[in-house]
Scaffold this motif. Structure first.
Motif, PDB file in Angstrom:
ATOM      1  N   ASP A  35       0.854  -1.185   0.000  1.00 37.28           N
ATOM      2  CA  ASP A  35       0.000   0.000   0.000  1.00 37.28           C
ATOM      3  C   ASP A  35       0.896   1.242   0.000  1.00 37.28           C
ATOM      4  OD1 ASP A  35       0.773   0.638   2.689  1.00 37.28           O
ATOM      5  OD2 ASP A  35      -0.791  -0.679   3.459  1.00 37.28           O
ATOM      6  N   GLU A  36       0.297   2.381  -0.268  1.00 36.95           N
ATOM      7  CA  GLU A  36       1.086   3.615  -0.431  1.00 36.95           C
ATOM      8  C   GLU A  36       1.931   3.947   0.789  1.00 36.95           C
ATOM      9  OE1 GLU A  36      -0.678   7.222  -1.947  1.00 36.95           O
ATOM     10  OE2 GLU A  36      -2.043   6.040  -3.194  1.00 36.95           O
ATOM     11  N   LYS A  37       1.357   3.785   1.961  1.00 35.82           N
ATOM     12  CA  LYS A  37       2.066   4.128   3.189  1.00 35.82           C
ATOM     13  C   LYS A  37       3.282   3.211   3.394  1.00 35.82           C
ATOM     14  CE  LYS A  37       1.326   4.879   8.099  1.00 35.82           C
ATOM     15  NZ  LYS A  37       0.388   4.813   9.218  1.00 35.82           N
ATOM     16  N   ALA A  38       3.093   1.923   3.178  1.00 32.96           N
ATOM     17  CA  ALA A  38       4.198   0.968   3.343  1.00 32.96           C
ATOM     18  C   ALA A  38       5.287   1.217   2.305  1.00 32.96           C
ATOM     19  CB  ALA A  38       3.675  -0.463   3.244  1.00 32.96           C
ATOM     20  N   GLN A  39       4.893   1.504   1.056  1.00 32.96           N
ATOM     21  CA  GLN A  39       5.888   1.764   0.016  1.00 32.96           C
ATOM     22  C   GLN A  39       6.646   3.059   0.297  1.00 32.96           C
ATOM     23  OE1 GLN A  39       6.752  -0.402  -2.532  1.00 32.96           O
ATOM     24  NE2 GLN A  39       8.459   1.004  -2.810  1.00 32.96           N
ATOM     25  N   ALA A  40       5.955   4.053   0.837  1.00 35.57           N
ATOM     26  CA  ALA A  40       6.625   5.308   1.192  1.00 35.57           C
ATOM     27  C   ALA A  40       7.679   5.068   2.275  1.00 35.57           C
ATOM     28  CB  ALA A  40       5.604   6.337   1.660  1.00 35.57           C
ATOM     29  N   GLN A  41       7.369   4.191   3.239  1.00 30.83           N
ATOM     30  CA  GLN A  41       8.333   3.860   4.293  1.00 30.83           C
ATOM     31  C   GLN A  41       9.538   3.115   3.706  1.00 30.83           C
ATOM     32  OE1 GLN A  41       8.434   4.706   7.599  1.00 30.83           O
ATOM     33  NE2 GLN A  41      10.466   3.778   7.533  1.00 30.83           N
ATOM     34  N   ALA A  71      10.629  -4.495  -5.013  1.00 29.82           N
ATOM     35  CA  ALA A  71      10.227  -3.124  -5.367  1.00 29.82           C
ATOM     36  C   ALA A  71      10.973  -2.094  -4.517  1.00 29.82           C
ATOM     37  CB  ALA A  71       8.709  -2.951  -5.244  1.00 29.82           C
ATOM     38  N   LEU A  72      12.295  -2.186  -4.553  1.00 28.05           N
ATOM     39  CA  LEU A  72      13.141  -1.310  -3.752  1.00 28.05           C
ATOM     40  C   LEU A  72      13.821  -0.267  -4.642  1.00 28.05           C
ATOM     41  CD1 LEU A  72      14.901  -4.053  -1.594  1.00 28.05           C
ATOM     42  CD2 LEU A  72      12.864  -2.721  -1.012  1.00 28.05           C
ATOM     43  N   PRO A  73      13.649   1.010  -4.322  1.00 28.58           N
ATOM     44  CA  PRO A  73      14.322   2.060  -5.102  1.00 28.58           C
ATOM     45  C   PRO A  73      15.746   2.315  -4.596  1.00 28.58           C
ATOM     46  CG  PRO A  73      12.862   3.066  -3.519  1.00 28.58           C
ATOM     47  CD  PRO A  73      12.704   1.570  -3.354  1.00 28.58           C
ATOM     48  N   ILE A  74      16.593   1.323  -4.743  1.00 23.40           N
ATOM     49  CA  ILE A  74      17.975   1.421  -4.266  1.00 23.40           C
ATOM     50  C   ILE A  74      18.821   2.091  -5.343  1.00 23.40           C
ATOM     51  CG2 ILE A  74      20.026   0.068  -3.678  1.00 23.40           C
ATOM     52  CD1 ILE A  74      18.202  -1.961  -2.375  1.00 23.40           C
ATOM     53  N   GLY A  75      19.663   3.016  -4.928  1.00 22.09           N
ATOM     54  CA  GLY A  75      20.573   3.666  -5.862  1.00 22.09           C
ATOM     55  C   GLY A  75      21.587   2.674  -6.398  1.00 22.09           C
ATOM     56  N   MET A  76      21.881   2.776  -7.691  1.00 23.72           N
ATOM     57  CA  MET A  76      22.841   1.880  -8.343  1.00 23.72           C
ATOM     58  C   MET A  76      24.068   2.680  -8.769  1.00 23.72           C
ATOM     59  SD  MET A  76      21.384  -1.146  -8.631  1.00 23.72           S
ATOM     60  CE  MET A  76      19.751  -1.783  -8.310  1.00 23.72           C
ATOM     61  N   ALA A  77      25.232   2.112  -8.528  1.00 21.25           N
ATOM     62  CA  ALA A  77      26.490   2.736  -8.941  1.00 21.25           C
ATOM     63  C   ALA A  77      27.254   1.723  -9.789  1.00 21.25           C
ATOM     64  CB  ALA A  77      27.304   3.143  -7.726  1.00 21.25           C
ATOM     65  N   ALA A 128      10.987  -7.758   2.988  1.00 20.87           N
ATOM     66  CA  ALA A 128       9.937  -8.672   2.529  1.00 20.87           C
ATOM     67  C   ALA A 128       8.708  -8.532   3.427  1.00 20.87           C
ATOM     68  CB  ALA A 128      10.440 -10.102   2.524  1.00 20.87           C
ATOM     69  N   PRO A 129       7.522  -8.527   2.819  1.00 18.25           N
ATOM     70  CA  PRO A 129       6.301  -8.391   3.635  1.00 18.25           C
ATOM     71  C   PRO A 129       6.002  -9.646   4.454  1.00 18.25           C
ATOM     72  CG  PRO A 129       5.758  -8.531   1.294  1.00 18.25           C
ATOM     73  CD  PRO A 129       7.241  -8.573   1.410  1.00 18.25           C
TER      74      PRO A 129
END
Length: 129
Positions: A35-41, A71-77, A128-129
């Motif tokens: 849900d939006e709240k969990a993804q924002a966290q 679905a993790l927005p981790i920075g990639m280098a 993981a949920p």
């Protein structure tokens, strides 16, 4: 002899590169939904994570698939193309080896995690949920 071995693996990597990129694109798992709240966290928690990698490394592909699945927005280098990222990895982690997950803890401590299995386990336990 060392030079010959290095050139052999460089050539092998170049020949396999297109196949590795196609495999990486076609084998991506379906991302989980929150849900939006969990993804924002999760988004907020991921701002302190950076994955040092390069595109055709099979172990990096394994980690990137797990990052995509969770679905993790981790920075990639990309340490092959970015000299600054390569230098940061060498100075911070002590060696240029990928994949490497840089974890910046809230207490100011920085952790460098190198093994793909260990990185995936960490990501699963934390996100993981």
């Amino acid at each position: 002899m060392r030079l010959v071995i290095r050139l052999f693996f460089r050539l092998l990597r170049r020949l396999l590169m297109p196949f590795m990129l196609i495999y990486a694109a076609l084998s991506k798992p379906k991302p989980i939904s929150r849900d939006e709240k969990a993804q924002a966290q999760v988004n907020d928690d991921c701002r302190n994570l950076t994955l040092y990698q390069f595109a055709t490394c099979p172990f990096c592909i394994k980690v990137k698939k797990e990052v995509h699945r969770l679905a993790l927005p981790i920075g990639m280098a990309n340490v092959q193309k970015d000299a600054d990222a390569r230098q940061a990895l060498e100075q911070g982690g002590g060696r240029v080896k990928v994949p490497c997950l840089k974890i910046e803890h809230e207490d100011g401590r920085t952790e460098w995690m190198y093994e793909s299995k260990e990185i995936n386990s960490y990501l699963q336990q934390r996100f993981a949920p």
